[in-house]
Write a protein that holds these residues in place. Structure first.
Motif: not given
Length: 80
Positions: A39-40, A59-60, A65-67, A78-79
């Protein structure tokens, strides 16, 4: 001297393999799907780095950026 050269060469080969693996289109697609299923907002993963096996920083296209990693048998996003 030969042993030191062999160790340095082995480290260089390992680093090159990691660098090549970090540009795998299939991995980028998988990370995009995992982030979306959590859901991100992302759109599309344009790059990522591997920190340890199943631990990625993605990296989107939209700049987020998300882990993405596995914790207690579950995928966690995680954002950053």
């Amino acid at each position: 001297m030969k042993r030191t050269a062999a160790i340095v060469c082995s480290i260089g080969i390992a680093a090159a393999q990691i660098a090549l693996a970090a540009d795998d289109p299939k991995q980028r697609q998988d990370l995009t799907a995992v982030i979306a299923l959590n859901g991100q907002p992302c759109g599309e993963v344009v790059s990522y780095t591997v920190h340890d096996g199943n631990d990625f920083i993605a990296t989107c296209k939209d700049g987020n950026r998300y882990r993405v990693h596995v914790k207690d048998g579950r995928v966690v996003v995680e954002k950053k």
